[in-house]
Design a protein around this motif. Structure first.
Motif, PDB file in Angstrom:
ATOM      1  N   PHE A   1      -7.264   8.729   8.428  1.00 28.79           N
ATOM      2  CA  PHE A   1      -6.220   8.721   7.359  1.00 28.79           C
ATOM      3  C   PHE A   1      -6.722   9.519   5.869  1.00 28.79           C
ATOM      4  O   PHE A   1      -6.211   9.517   5.093  1.00 28.79           O
ATOM      5  N   GLY A   2      -7.956   8.926   5.924  1.00 28.05           N
ATOM      6  CA  GLY A   2      -8.576   9.613   5.102  1.00 28.05           C
ATOM      7  C   GLY A   2      -8.127  10.732   4.746  1.00 28.05           C
ATOM      8  O   GLY A   2      -8.451  11.457   3.159  1.00 28.05           O
ATOM      9  N   GLY A   3      -8.183  11.885   5.571  1.00 28.94           N
ATOM     10  CA  GLY A   3      -8.236  13.175   5.257  1.00 28.94           C
ATOM     11  C   GLY A   3      -7.303  13.797   4.972  1.00 28.94           C
ATOM     12  O   GLY A   3      -6.950  14.298   3.734  1.00 28.94           O
ATOM     13  N   ASN A   4      -5.639  12.307   5.336  1.00 28.91           N
ATOM     14  CA  ASN A   4      -4.631  12.975   5.073  1.00 28.91           C
ATOM     15  C   ASN A   4      -4.083  12.553   3.734  1.00 28.91           C
ATOM     16  O   ASN A   4      -3.986  12.969   2.766  1.00 28.91           O
ATOM     17  N   LEU A   5      -5.009  11.276   2.719  1.00 27.34           N
ATOM     18  CA  LEU A   5      -5.530  11.059   1.517  1.00 27.34           C
ATOM     19  C   LEU A   5      -5.964  11.794   1.099  1.00 27.34           C
ATOM     20  O   LEU A   5      -5.728  12.657  -0.222  1.00 27.34           O
ATOM     21  N   ALA A   6      -7.025  12.818   0.849  1.00 28.81           N
ATOM     22  CA  ALA A   6      -7.788  14.079   0.564  1.00 28.81           C
ATOM     23  C   ALA A   6      -6.741  15.168   0.374  1.00 28.81           C
ATOM     24  O   ALA A   6      -6.951  15.548  -0.434  1.00 28.81           O
ATOM     25  N   PHE A   7      -6.467  15.829   0.980  1.00 26.98           N
ATOM     26  CA  PHE A   7      -5.434  16.502   1.401  1.00 26.98           C
ATOM     27  C   PHE A   7      -4.233  16.207   0.332  1.00 26.98           C
ATOM     28  O   PHE A   7      -4.163  17.033   0.029  1.00 26.98           O
ATOM     29  N   GLU A   8      -3.480  15.300   0.105  1.00 28.33           N
ATOM     30  CA  GLU A   8      -2.432  15.462  -0.941  1.00 28.33           C
ATOM     31  C   GLU A   8      -2.713  14.803  -2.147  1.00 28.33           C
ATOM     32  O   GLU A   8      -2.848  15.914  -2.964  1.00 28.33           O
ATOM     33  N   TYR A   9      -4.467  14.546  -2.523  1.00 31.09           N
ATOM     34  CA  TYR A   9      -5.103  14.729  -3.611  1.00 31.09           C
ATOM     35  C   TYR A   9      -5.351  16.062  -3.623  1.00 31.09           C
ATOM     36  O   TYR A   9      -5.122  16.275  -4.652  1.00 31.09           O
ATOM     37  N   ALA A  10      -6.207  16.310  -3.266  1.00 34.39           N
ATOM     38  CA  ALA A  10      -6.494  18.252  -3.490  1.00 34.39           C
ATOM     39  C   ALA A  10      -4.600  19.164  -3.249  1.00 34.39           C
ATOM     40  O   ALA A  10      -4.738  19.590  -4.553  1.00 34.39           O
ATOM     41  N   ARG A  11      -3.225  18.075  -2.963  1.00 33.21           N
ATOM     42  CA  ARG A  11      -2.445  19.566  -3.146  1.00 33.21           C
ATOM     43  C   ARG A  11      -2.098  19.200  -4.871  1.00 33.21           C
ATOM     44  O   ARG A  11      -1.725  19.849  -5.633  1.00 33.21           O
ATOM     45  N   GLN A  12      -2.254  17.906  -5.163  1.00 33.47           N
ATOM     46  CA  GLN A  12      -1.544  17.154  -6.893  1.00 33.47           C
ATOM     47  C   GLN A  12      -2.617  17.977  -7.840  1.00 33.47           C
ATOM     48  O   GLN A  12      -2.130  18.176  -9.157  1.00 33.47           O
ATOM     49  N   HIS A  13      -4.065  17.401  -6.969  1.00 37.73           N
ATOM     50  CA  HIS A  13      -5.665  17.648  -8.403  1.00 37.73           C
ATOM     51  C   HIS A  13      -6.398  18.846  -7.929  1.00 37.73           C
ATOM     52  O   HIS A  13      -7.273  18.795  -7.569  1.00 37.73           O
ATOM     53  N   SER A  14      -5.628  19.990  -7.450  1.00 36.99           N
ATOM     54  CA  SER A  14      -6.977  21.009  -6.849  1.00 36.99           C
ATOM     55  C   SER A  14      -8.152  21.396  -8.505  1.00 36.99           C
ATOM     56  O   SER A  14      -9.112  21.754  -7.941  1.00 36.99           O
ATOM     57  N   ASP A  15      -7.134  20.951  -9.346  1.00 41.32           N
ATOM     58  CA  ASP A  15      -9.141  21.240 -10.775  1.00 41.32           C
ATOM     59  C   ASP A  15      -9.371  20.357 -10.585  1.00 41.32           C
ATOM     60  O   ASP A  15     -10.973  20.861 -10.892  1.00 41.32           O
ATOM     61  N   GLN A  16      -9.346  18.984  -9.439  1.00 34.39           N
ATOM     62  CA  GLN A  16     -10.889  18.378  -9.703  1.00 34.39           C
ATOM     63  C   GLN A  16     -10.987  18.570  -8.246  1.00 34.39           C
ATOM     64  O   GLN A  16     -12.230  17.029  -7.959  1.00 34.39           O
ATOM     65  N   VAL A  17     -11.292  19.110  -7.574  1.00 34.21           N
ATOM     66  CA  VAL A  17     -11.763  19.419  -6.097  1.00 34.21           C
ATOM     67  C   VAL A  17     -12.063  20.813  -5.343  1.00 34.21           C
ATOM     68  O   VAL A  17     -11.410  21.195  -5.535  1.00 34.21           O
TER      69      VAL A  17
ATOM     70  N   ILE B   1       0.553  -1.053   0.483  1.00 40.10           N
ATOM     71  CA  ILE B   1      -0.060  -0.137   0.453  1.00 40.10           C
ATOM     72  C   ILE B   1       1.332   1.126  -0.600  1.00 40.10           C
ATOM     73  O   ILE B   1       1.889   1.164   0.565  1.00 40.10           O
ATOM     74  N   THR B   2       0.601   2.154  -1.263  1.00 41.09           N
ATOM     75  CA  THR B   2       1.309   3.547  -1.572  1.00 41.09           C
ATOM     76  C   THR B   2       0.541   4.474  -1.619  1.00 41.09           C
ATOM     77  O   THR B   2      -0.812   4.581  -2.028  1.00 41.09           O
ATOM     78  N   PHE B   3       0.884   5.951  -1.390  1.00 38.05           N
ATOM     79  CA  PHE B   3       0.522   6.789  -1.618  1.00 38.05           C
ATOM     80  C   PHE B   3       0.131   6.645  -3.204  1.00 38.05           C
ATOM     81  O   PHE B   3      -1.051   7.322  -3.897  1.00 38.05           O
ATOM     82  N   ASP B   4       0.884   6.581  -4.185  1.00 31.65           N
ATOM     83  CA  ASP B   4       0.654   6.178  -5.872  1.00 31.65           C
ATOM     84  C   ASP B   4      -0.320   5.439  -5.566  1.00 31.65           C
ATOM     85  O   ASP B   4      -1.286   6.107  -6.399  1.00 31.65           O
ATOM     86  N   LEU B   5      -0.865   3.872  -5.077  1.00 33.17           N
ATOM     87  CA  LEU B   5      -1.179   3.432  -5.332  1.00 33.17           C
ATOM     88  C   LEU B   5      -2.844   3.906  -5.167  1.00 33.17           C
ATOM     89  O   LEU B   5      -3.823   3.915  -5.757  1.00 33.17           O
TER      90      LEU B   5
END
Length: 507
Positions: free
Chosen positions: A97-113, A69-73
């Motif tokens: 942890f789901g919030g941490n995952l959501a935070f990292e995703y929002a940092r990388q894909h802000s246009d989708q959030v 299990i990785t953040f990339d996965l």
């Protein structure tokens, strides 16, 4: 139930997409749970909202394969899910942890959030303290999953109603041990305060953000959420009363109300007067400096017994009746077994000659007495370090013990390849530090067996080392070894005989 076929596994998800023009929530569960944690909350949402739930890798109905299990996965499966459902933009909601995952995703894909909601998420994990706590729960996962389940429910639920416990237990029991431990490592490695500075990281967040935190959260202090909100330009935060870490389980209706209010608001940054903005910026700078310079205080439980018997918490004595009800003996046994033992191990070590029911009752009394010694300590941080489960006893602290250290040093000495003069000097220190009378303060056969094992290793080391020293005509270290070795000599007079022979050797 729906399954999205990915490259190496199938992702379980549930979608309620009534109208593509309506706002869509995408919920990400904590790594302790699965999609069922959102079950009551989503029923509180108006029909004017779409929502998607999914079990990320290794949780719920998404079965783990041999992939780590990785953040990339986790990013990859979230991206593929949004693509499969034709979701161009979502309101991400993550718990723990789901919030941490959501935070990292929002940092990388802000246009989708479109917005981000963080429930009970932490971005400050003091490296040492987390390593200690995470190591304990990892060990419990291996040796007593039921005790770990009880501990996790106690930490995460404010109201332990039967239906909440059943939900939690069902979700937690599905998580493979390897996935659970890898998730802990993933979280710790990512947010270790030694290299993750939450002030600067949160400042990068550009999407509107809502932070909610339970006022009874035992895992992460609610005050940190206020700090996180200060660091995010467009954010607001609220305290959820009578809720612990699992907000969607403890207070689903209240969380749903905050979500709806947030999503339907204009979500613009709250206007701040320039003087106040200057104050907030200065405050962020102060916090950044504090955490940049901060080294967390270690929580160390120490037991010394090779000279004087003492128990210390962060270097300060824990006073009490350590000589009663085998308190110091049980504590030493825990130390020598890395802080976790089964009740059956203790019964075998201390009460093997007693009928089992009597032995179990005696052990219960002894453990209660040991627990009281910690509870009566003036420092409140030590009061809960002894974890007593139905089958397992554990200590939630870093442990240091002079006899454990001594055994490790002796083992290293035996195995290590050193120049002969260094070998001799090290062995002399080991002999000088050893006091066989120290073990007499303890009243258990296994302790005497331990002393015999230590002495056997010292004797065999001395018998191997002396001929090598003699061959190299190193008389002085031989003399020091023989003088110090009288406490462990293989028979009475051995060292005196060797010392007498040294008199005829050339100096």
């Amino acid at each position: 139930m729906a399954l999205l076929k990915l490259k190496n596994y199938s992702l379980h998800f549930e979608s309620h997409l009534n109208d593509p023009h309506l706002p869509t929530f995408l919920f990400i569960h904590d790594f302790l749970l699965d999609t069922t944690e959102w079950g009551t909350l989503v029923k509180e949402l108006d029909p004017d909202f779409n929502y998607v739930l999914y079990d990320f890798y290794g949780h719920g109905e998404t079965i783990a394969t041999d992939l780590p299990i990785t953040f990339d996965l986790l990013f990859s499966e979230l991206t593929e899910l949004m693509h499969a459902l034709k979701l161009e933009q979502v309101h991400l909601v993550g718990n723990g942890f789901g919030g941490n995952l959501a935070f990292e995703y929002a940092r990388q894909h802000s246009d989708q959030v479109a917005s981000l909601t963080l429930l009970s998420s932490s971005f400050y994990l003091p490296g040492y303290d987390c390593q200690r706590a995470f190591a304990l729960v990892s060990q419990l996962m291996d040796i007593d999953r039921e005790l770990l389940t009880q501990k996790v429910m106690s930490d995460c639920l404010f109201s332990r109603a039967p239906e909440k416990q059943a939900l939690f237990r069902s979700a937690f029991q599905k998580i493979p041990a390897a996935i659970f431990k890898d998730s802990l490592d993933l979280l710790r490695n990512k947010y270790d305060s030694k290299h993750f500075q939450f002030v600067s990281a949160l400042e990068e967040l550009t999407v509107p953000t809502l932070l909610l935190h339970g006022d009874r959260d035992q895992l992460y202090p609610i005050q940190f959420t206020a700090l996180y909100s200060t660091c995010i330009l467009n954010s607001r935060w609220f305290n959820i009363p009578n809720a612990s870490h699992a907000l969607p389980v403890d207070q689903p209706d209240l969380v749903a109300k905050y979500l709806i209010k947030f999503i339907t608001s204009n979500k613009m940054p709250i206007p701040v007067m320039p003087v106040h903005q200057q104050f907030v910026s200065g405050f962020r700078d102060i916090i950044q400096k504090i955490f940049t310079d901060h080294y967390s205080q270690h929580h160390v439980l120490t037991m010394n017994m090779m000279h004087d018997v003492e128990v210390l918490w962060n270097g300060k004595p824990i006073d009490g009746k350590w000589n009663q009800r085998r308190a110091k003996e049980i504590l030493l046994y825990l130390f020598l077994n890395k802080g976790i033992v089964k009740r059956d191990q203790l019964i075998h070590a201390f009460l093997s000659d007693m009928p089992r029911e009597h032995a179990k009752n005696n052990l219960r009394v002894w453990l209660s007495h040991l627990n009281k010694l910690f509870h009566h300590c003036a420092d409140p941080s030590v009061r809960e370090i002894l974890i007593i489960g139905e089958d397992t006893i554990a200590i939630n602290a870093e442990l240091t013990c002079d006899v454990r250290t001594y055994i490790d040093q002796l083992t290293t000495f035996i195995d290590e390849k050193l120049p002969l003069h260094e070998k001799a000097a090290t062995f002399i220190k080991l002999l000088n530090h050893y006091d066989p009378s120290a073990f007499s303060a303890f009243r258990c056969d296994w302790i005497f067996t331990l002393a015999d094992e230590i002495e056997d290793k010292l004797v065999s080391s001395m018998e191997r080392l002396l001929p090598k020293l003699e061959q190299n005509k190193m008389v002085q270290p031989m003399r020091e070894i023989l003088q110090a070795g009288k406490v462990i000599e293989p028979y009475d007079g051995f060292c005196d005989e060797k010392l007498a022979l040294l008199q005829v050797l050339p100096q």
